[in-house]
Design a protein around this motif. Sequence first.
Motif, PDB file in Angstrom:
ATOM      1  N   LEU A 143       4.996 -85.496  98.218  1.00  0.00           N
ATOM      2  CA  LEU A 143       5.670 -86.511  99.027  1.00  0.00           C
ATOM      3  C   LEU A 143       4.811 -87.760  99.060  1.00  0.00           C
ATOM      4  CD1 LEU A 143       6.924 -84.408 102.079  1.00  0.00           C
ATOM      5  CD2 LEU A 143       8.248 -85.217 100.143  1.00  0.00           C
ATOM      6  N   GLY A 144       5.442 -88.921  98.771  1.00  0.00           N
ATOM      7  CA  GLY A 144       4.701 -90.167  98.702  1.00  0.00           C
ATOM      8  C   GLY A 144       4.419 -90.764 100.052  1.00  0.00           C
ATOM      9  N   GLU A 145       3.654 -90.049 100.874  1.00  0.00           N
ATOM     10  CA  GLU A 145       3.260 -90.551 102.177  1.00  0.00           C
ATOM     11  C   GLU A 145       1.822 -91.041 102.093  1.00  0.00           C
ATOM     12  OE1 GLU A 145       3.979 -87.434 104.960  1.00  0.00           O
ATOM     13  OE2 GLU A 145       6.108 -87.273 104.484  1.00  0.00           O
ATOM     14  N   THR A 146       1.251 -91.436 103.228  1.00  0.00           N
ATOM     15  CA  THR A 146      -0.129 -91.894 103.257  1.00  0.00           C
ATOM     16  C   THR A 146      -0.887 -91.081 104.300  1.00  0.00           C
ATOM     17  OG1 THR A 146       0.611 -94.121 102.676  1.00  0.00           O
ATOM     18  CG2 THR A 146      -1.628 -93.896 103.497  1.00  0.00           C
ATOM     19  N   PRO A 147      -1.752 -90.139 103.905  1.00  0.00           N
ATOM     20  CA  PRO A 147      -2.037 -89.755 102.514  1.00  0.00           C
ATOM     21  C   PRO A 147      -0.896 -88.916 101.938  1.00  0.00           C
ATOM     22  CG  PRO A 147      -3.231 -88.333 104.013  1.00  0.00           C
ATOM     23  CD  PRO A 147      -2.548 -89.362 104.868  1.00  0.00           C
ATOM     24  N   PRO A 148      -0.849 -88.764 100.605  1.00  0.00           N
ATOM     25  CA  PRO A 148       0.217 -87.962  99.998  1.00  0.00           C
ATOM     26  C   PRO A 148       0.181 -86.522 100.500  1.00  0.00           C
ATOM     27  CG  PRO A 148      -0.949 -89.242  98.335  1.00  0.00           C
ATOM     28  CD  PRO A 148      -1.746 -89.365  99.595  1.00  0.00           C
ATOM     29  N   VAL A 149       1.364 -85.910 100.596  1.00  0.00           N
ATOM     30  CA  VAL A 149       1.477 -84.511 101.032  1.00  0.00           C
ATOM     31  C   VAL A 149       1.890 -83.670  99.835  1.00  0.00           C
ATOM     32  CG1 VAL A 149       2.724 -82.912 102.529  1.00  0.00           C
ATOM     33  CG2 VAL A 149       2.064 -85.169 103.394  1.00  0.00           C
ATOM     34  N   ARG A 150       1.108 -82.647  99.528  1.00  0.00           N
ATOM     35  CA  ARG A 150       1.383 -81.771  98.391  1.00  0.00           C
ATOM     36  C   ARG A 150       1.630 -80.357  98.913  1.00  0.00           C
ATOM     37  NH1 ARG A 150      -0.028 -82.885  93.166  1.00  0.00           N
ATOM     38  NH2 ARG A 150      -1.497 -84.448  93.909  1.00  0.00           N
ATOM     39  N   ARG A 151       2.733 -79.753  98.493  1.00  0.00           N
ATOM     40  CA  ARG A 151       3.069 -78.405  98.938  1.00  0.00           C
ATOM     41  C   ARG A 151       3.557 -77.558  97.761  1.00  0.00           C
ATOM     42  NH1 ARG A 151       0.517 -79.892 102.478  1.00  0.00           N
ATOM     43  NH2 ARG A 151       0.975 -80.015 104.711  1.00  0.00           N
ATOM     44  N   VAL A 152       3.266 -76.266  97.819  1.00  0.00           N
ATOM     45  CA  VAL A 152       3.776 -75.295  96.855  1.00  0.00           C
ATOM     46  C   VAL A 152       5.042 -74.687  97.438  1.00  0.00           C
ATOM     47  CG1 VAL A 152       3.333 -73.069  95.761  1.00  0.00           C
ATOM     48  CG2 VAL A 152       1.511 -74.786  95.889  1.00  0.00           C
ATOM     49  N   GLN A 202       0.401 -74.267 101.325  1.00  0.00           N
ATOM     50  CA  GLN A 202      -0.556 -75.313 100.980  1.00  0.00           C
ATOM     51  C   GLN A 202      -1.559 -74.741  99.998  1.00  0.00           C
ATOM     52  OE1 GLN A 202      -2.040 -77.460 104.320  1.00  0.00           O
ATOM     53  NE2 GLN A 202      -3.699 -78.429 103.186  1.00  0.00           N
ATOM     54  N   ARG A 203      -1.743 -75.439  98.900  1.00  0.00           N
ATOM     55  CA  ARG A 203      -2.681 -74.985  97.871  1.00  0.00           C
ATOM     56  C   ARG A 203      -4.031 -75.669  98.056  1.00  0.00           C
ATOM     57  NH1 ARG A 203      -1.982 -76.732  91.518  1.00  0.00           N
ATOM     58  NH2 ARG A 203      -4.193 -76.556  90.936  1.00  0.00           N
ATOM     59  N   SER A 204      -5.091 -74.877  97.933  1.00  0.00           N
ATOM     60  CA  SER A 204      -6.451 -75.417  98.029  1.00  0.00           C
ATOM     61  C   SER A 204      -7.218 -75.045  96.765  1.00  0.00           C
ATOM     62  CB  SER A 204      -7.174 -74.846  99.251  1.00  0.00           C
ATOM     63  OG  SER A 204      -6.496 -75.182 100.448  1.00  0.00           O
ATOM     64  N   ASP A 205      -7.896 -76.022  96.173  1.00  0.00           N
ATOM     65  CA  ASP A 205      -8.741 -75.806  94.996  1.00  0.00           C
ATOM     66  C   ASP A 205     -10.195 -76.043  95.398  1.00  0.00           C
ATOM     67  OD1 ASP A 205      -6.345 -75.486  93.727  1.00  0.00           O
ATOM     68  OD2 ASP A 205      -6.416 -77.367  92.617  1.00  0.00           O
TER      69      ASP A 205
END
Length: 336
Positions: A306-315, A123-126
Amino acid sequence: MLKRLLDLLLSPRHGSAKPRRQLQAELERVVEMVEPRLRLVTGYPRVLLRGMARTLDFAEQLTQDLPEVLELSWRGFTSDRRLGMFFSSPASLLDLLHTSSELDAFFARPGNGDVAFCLLIMQRSDNQRLGMVSQNGEVVAEVPQLVVSFDNHRLTLPSATLDEFVPRLAERGVERLTGVIARRLRDKEAQRVELESELLRVELKLKTLRAPGQLVVDAMADQGPALPDSPLALQSRFEAARTDLAARKAELTLDGKLREVRQILEHPSDYFSSRSVTLNLDRMGVLQPDDESGNGHPICFEEVLLGETPPVRRVVVPARVTRQAIRELEENFGTG
């Protein structure tokens, strides 16, 4: 003649080179995970096979142009700058290797050999912060900086060779898209229940308001947002909820679910996407300008959305680990 006609009707009419038998087998796996009762709909394969072909082709395309395989080892911290960005220390890498049940099970089988290719997921965090800019050894200004970090590491799909790993990676893409479909259907079912509860609340309050001398109490207030006290506003709320409920119920019929599955299978990129990302980071993870200053180093990886609610973003990064690398990490960074 009849068999020929059935073949034409069941074929996906798509440019995929996949045999129809393979498409049907993949489709049955998706249906089993999403909603087995879809099999009650006459002709469901004819409706879904075209989308299944598109999804399989899309998943295979995701495995092309992957980043360079990341070597998970002590020496990797000096030979590949990505490793130092993804992990805080060799000890944290060793902790991941020790806690990965999939990797442990893979190496527990002697026939798998001493090397495992796998998928590293993070999981990326900015995070924004103020950083100091110095000139000639003196701090001259505070400037906003973006610090990039990676956590929640996981290893999956361990395979003996790259030739085994890549097809499994495509299969994983189909599984994740299937999970998106199943979750969307569950969310719609939850919305139906909420709408039915709201209708009941509004109806009870309307009846109470229309009964002279009755104390107005919302006995189900903990099951939703506060309701208005005006009969006119309540009636408007009732009609809106009833309309929404009718639409949701139509979507949850078998025909409605079939349309939802077809829509996602035929347009997988709307719900599952992958892109190559290159960030210029210094050793502290601070994003640097893409210039010739030499303050940063390019870090490359794939980012999946991934187009979920909320969207899921993974590296995601393909990785390689050996039994020998694990032993070296244990010898130098193990806790005994």
